[in-house]
Design an enzyme around this catalytic site. Structure first.
Site, PDB file in Angstrom:
ATOM      1  NE  ARG A   6      -3.695  -1.924   2.419  1.00  0.00           N
ATOM      2  CZ  ARG A   6      -4.789  -2.859   2.934  1.00  0.00           C
ATOM      3  NH1 ARG A   6      -5.196  -2.132   4.430  1.00  0.00           N
ATOM      4  NH2 ARG A   6      -5.978  -3.290   2.876  1.00  0.00           N
ATOM      5  N   GLY A  52     -14.086  -1.421   3.688  1.00  0.00           N
ATOM      6  CA  GLY A  52     -12.393  -1.537   3.319  1.00  0.00           C
ATOM      7  C   GLY A  52     -11.363  -1.588   4.556  1.00  0.00           C
ATOM      8  CB  CYS A  53      -8.053  -0.776   4.837  1.00  0.00           C
ATOM      9  SG  CYS A  53      -6.813  -1.040   5.755  1.00  0.00           S
ATOM     10  CG  PHE A  54      -9.162  -3.530   9.810  1.00  0.00           C
ATOM     11  CD1 PHE A  54      -7.576  -2.856   9.402  1.00  0.00           C
ATOM     12  CD2 PHE A  54      -9.011  -5.336   9.683  1.00  0.00           C
ATOM     13  CE1 PHE A  54      -6.115  -3.937   9.800  1.00  0.00           C
ATOM     14  CE2 PHE A  54      -8.182  -5.719   9.698  1.00  0.00           C
ATOM     15  CZ  PHE A  54      -6.801  -6.032   9.800  1.00  0.00           C
ATOM     16  CD1 TRP A  55      -4.901  -0.835   9.916  1.00  0.00           C
ATOM     17  CD2 TRP A  55      -3.778   0.024   8.108  1.00  0.00           C
ATOM     18  NE1 TRP A  55      -3.832  -1.527   9.941  1.00  0.00           N
ATOM     19  CE2 TRP A  55      -3.270  -1.366   9.271  1.00  0.00           C
ATOM     20  CE3 TRP A  55      -3.119   0.670   7.040  1.00  0.00           C
ATOM     21  CZ2 TRP A  55      -2.217  -1.679   7.823  1.00  0.00           C
ATOM     22  CZ3 TRP A  55      -2.670   0.770   6.752  1.00  0.00           C
ATOM     23  CH2 TRP A  55      -1.599  -0.652   7.127  1.00  0.00           C
TER      24      TRP A  55
END
Length: 227
Positions: A6, A52-55
């Protein structure tokens, strides 16, 4: 797409991603749900969001008043494959998710939904979010009870009827399933790594929009996952 890739993707596509991650939400002013849960629930309640990305999703909900916990993890698959390398194949049925524990006397499920659809992610993207592709990045509400299911279904219908988005809403509703916390290094990632390129480009703007768009629900100190 594995997260170590990423950085490369984010740096190469900075301009496009800033527009994709920020532009759509900056222009949105979607209403609160016309139908919400009653506040008859005793004690704390849990909601599970996949966007989406859990961050970034975790980072947003950690700054919401009334939220007592926001944990990154996996939902939609089984325990055997609930680990990052396997989920990243997109073949396990899991979605990167965030389990949000909240006090329904301080914030409602409907208010959390409004934040989810407004600033936490783009609900019009199908099996992707920004630079990340695959069913593990799908937009899904893992409803925990019949009340949540009713509110979620009604809200998606309300937003669809109001044409608040320029593309169809891709968010699905899935029934309650086991939630598996993600690895330790994923927890509090946004808070601990604000200068990480992926976070700076894709996720910090979401937190900034939360503060600007929902000032009465904003809390400065995030509720972090404790070791």
């Amino acid at each position: 797409m594995m997260k170590f890739n990423r950085i490369i993707t984010a740096m190469a596509l900075t301009s496009a991603l800033v527009f994709q991650s920020v532009g759509w939400s900056k222009t949105l002013n979607i209403p609160a749900p016309a139908q919400d849960e009653t506040q008859s629930h005793a004690g704390l309640e849990t909601a599970v969001f996949a966007g989406g990305c859990f961050w970034g999703v975790q980072g947003v909900f950690q700054h919401v008043k009334g939220v007592t916990s926001a944990v990154s993890g996996y939902a939609g698959g089984n325990a055997r494959t609930a680990n990052y390398p396997t989920v990243s194949t997109g073949l396990t049925g899991h979605a990167e998710s965030v389990s949000v524990t909240f006090d329904p006397q301080k914030i409602t499920y409907g208010q959390l939904l409004q934040i989810f659809f407004s600033v936490a992610h783009d609900p019009t993207e199908l099996n992707k979010q920004g630079p990340d592709y695959g069913t593990q990045y799908r937009s899904t509400l893992f409803v925990q009870n019949a009340d949540q299911q009713k509110v979620a279904k009604a809200y998606i219908a309300q937003l669809t009827a109001g044409h608040y988005f320029t593309a169809p809403i891709a968010t699905t509703i899935e029934e309650k399933t086991s939630f598996y916390p993600a690895e330790k290094y994923h927890q509090n990632f946004l808070n601990d790594n604000p200068s990480y390129p992926y976070i700076a480009i894709n996720d910090l703007p979401k937190v900034q929009h939360l503060k600007a768009d929902f000032p009465t629900l904003w809390q400065t100190e995030p509720v972090l996952v404790k070791e």
